[in-house]
Design a protein around this motif. Structure first.
Motif, PDB file in Angstrom:
ATOM      1  N   HIS A 133       0.828  -1.204   0.000  1.00  0.00           N
ATOM      2  CA  HIS A 133       0.000   0.000   0.000  1.00  0.00           C
ATOM      3  C   HIS A 133       0.869   1.263   0.000  1.00  0.00           C
ATOM      4  N   SER A 134       2.015   1.219   0.672  1.00  0.00           N
ATOM      5  CA  SER A 134       2.842   2.416   0.821  1.00  0.00           C
ATOM      6  C   SER A 134       3.907   2.563  -0.262  1.00  0.00           C
ATOM      7  N   GLU A 135       4.066   1.567  -1.113  1.00  0.00           N
ATOM      8  CA  GLU A 135       5.106   1.672  -2.139  1.00  0.00           C
ATOM      9  C   GLU A 135       4.584   2.274  -3.440  1.00  0.00           C
ATOM     10  N   ARG A 136       3.290   2.570  -3.504  1.00  0.00           N
ATOM     11  CA  ARG A 136       2.688   3.085  -4.727  1.00  0.00           C
ATOM     12  C   ARG A 136       2.671   4.611  -4.745  1.00  0.00           C
ATOM     13  N   ASP A 137       2.691   5.160  -5.942  1.00  0.00           N
ATOM     14  CA  ASP A 137       2.441   6.588  -6.136  1.00  0.00           C
ATOM     15  C   ASP A 137       0.978   6.738  -6.518  1.00  0.00           C
ATOM     16  N   TYR A 138       0.279   7.613  -5.805  1.00  0.00           N
ATOM     17  CA  TYR A 138      -1.139   7.827  -6.041  1.00  0.00           C
ATOM     18  C   TYR A 138      -1.374   9.221  -6.607  1.00  0.00           C
ATOM     19  N   THR A 139      -2.511   9.369  -7.260  1.00  0.00           N
ATOM     20  CA  THR A 139      -2.927  10.674  -7.778  1.00  0.00           C
ATOM     21  C   THR A 139      -4.257  11.049  -7.154  1.00  0.00           C
ATOM     22  N   VAL A 140      -4.374  12.310  -6.722  1.00  0.00           N
ATOM     23  CA  VAL A 140      -5.658  12.787  -6.205  1.00  0.00           C
ATOM     24  C   VAL A 140      -6.585  12.969  -7.399  1.00  0.00           C
ATOM     25  N   ALA A 141      -7.484  12.013  -7.571  1.00  0.00           N
ATOM     26  CA  ALA A 141      -8.394  12.051  -8.718  1.00  0.00           C
ATOM     27  C   ALA A 141      -9.458  13.113  -8.534  1.00  0.00           C
ATOM     28  N   MET A 142      -9.914  13.276  -7.289  1.00  0.00           N
ATOM     29  CA  MET A 142     -10.941  14.267  -6.999  1.00  0.00           C
ATOM     30  C   MET A 142     -11.043  14.451  -5.495  1.00  0.00           C
ATOM     31  N   ILE A 143     -11.682  15.548  -5.092  1.00  0.00           N
ATOM     32  CA  ILE A 143     -12.007  15.799  -3.696  1.00  0.00           C
ATOM     33  C   ILE A 143     -13.518  15.709  -3.579  1.00  0.00           C
ATOM     34  N   GLY A 144     -14.009  14.907  -2.639  1.00  0.00           N
ATOM     35  CA  GLY A 144     -15.451  14.755  -2.535  1.00  0.00           C
ATOM     36  C   GLY A 144     -15.856  14.054  -1.264  1.00  0.00           C
ATOM     37  N   PHE A 145     -17.134  13.707  -1.166  1.00  0.00           N
ATOM     38  CA  PHE A 145     -17.731  13.020  -0.021  1.00  0.00           C
ATOM     39  C   PHE A 145     -17.795  13.931   1.202  1.00  0.00           C
TER      40      PHE A 145
END
Length: 238
Positions: A133-145
């Motif tokens: 889980h911590s070795e990946r690079d993530y992108t903020v796709a959207m802000i919501g909820f």
């Protein structure tokens, strides 16, 4: 404006009336990294043009909400301008400079009550789940909820987990979780049904800041595992 009626597709982008002062531009109807990148590129182009009547641009996974000043421009003219921007988006879309933000996370125990059960369901050890889980690079796709809640794309497909059958009535602020094929962070205490793996001491949403939301659509995120001592130290920092 024929409120509520979808308009015809323009250059493969559908225009829908969102409100008397807003258009919704649909670029697709699926959760897809390439599609989301197109949404962010179009959002960046609109912000770069920044006509005086443009009030806000709000990206989602596959759509873009555009708010305008109805006293400065009528809906039809705003739509015509947006249509022209869409037609040129592929040839001249700017490449937004993505910020890279590290999020420290204390995994498991009181911080991540679902870590062990989630690891067992995936057929791996908790340590392996944390590492993957911590070795990946993530992108903020959207802000919501909720204000400041980042939906992060880039989760290893093999770590996808169904939401809880019965959502919790209370989730701690900063909880890092997996819900389906996405990962995210709860910015404030509240109910939630995602699998809680850990918690960050960082404040994801703070109205005292000039930009209340720590993360913005398009940001790049990487999680860094920390222990309880570092969590307490970072949480106590001003």
């Amino acid at each position: 404006m024929n409120a509520g009626r979808p308009a015809a597709s323009d250059a493969a982008i559908e225009f829908e009336t969102l409100a008397d002062d807003a258009w919704l531009l649909r670029l697709g109807r699926s959760i897809d990294d390439g599609l989301n990148a197109r949404v962010h590129a179009l959002a960046a182009r609109l912000r770069l043009q920044a006509p005086s009547w443009l009030r806000d641009v709000v990206p989602a996974y596959a759509s873009l909400a555009v708010f305008f000043d109805p006293f400065a421009i009528d809906a039809a003219a705003a739509r015509a301008w947006l249509r022209a921007q869409c037609e040129h988006a592929h040839a001249a879309a700017p490449s937004p400079a993505a910020r890279s933000i590290e999020i420290p996370v204390a995994y498991g125990g009181e911080f991540g009550p679902d870590l062990h059960d989630s690891a067992a369901e995936l057929g791996v050890s908790p340590q392996v789940l944390i590492a993957r889980h911590s070795e990946r690079d993530y992108t903020v796709a959207m802000i919501g909820f909720a204000p400041g809640f980042p939906y992060l794309s880039g989760l290893d497909p093999e770590l996808a987990l169904p939401r809880l059958a019965t959502p919790r009535t209370a989730v701690a602020a900063g909880s890092v979780a997996i819900g389906g094929a996405q990962t995210g962070i709860y910015p404030r205490p509240g109910p939630g049904g995602w699998r809680l793996l850990g918690r960050t001491p960082l404040r994801l949403f703070d109205t005292a800041r000039d930009a209340p939301s720590l993360l913005q659509p398009g940001d790049r995120v990487r999680f860094r595992p920390i222990d309880a001592q570092e969590f307490a130290r970072l949480q106590a920092a001003p």
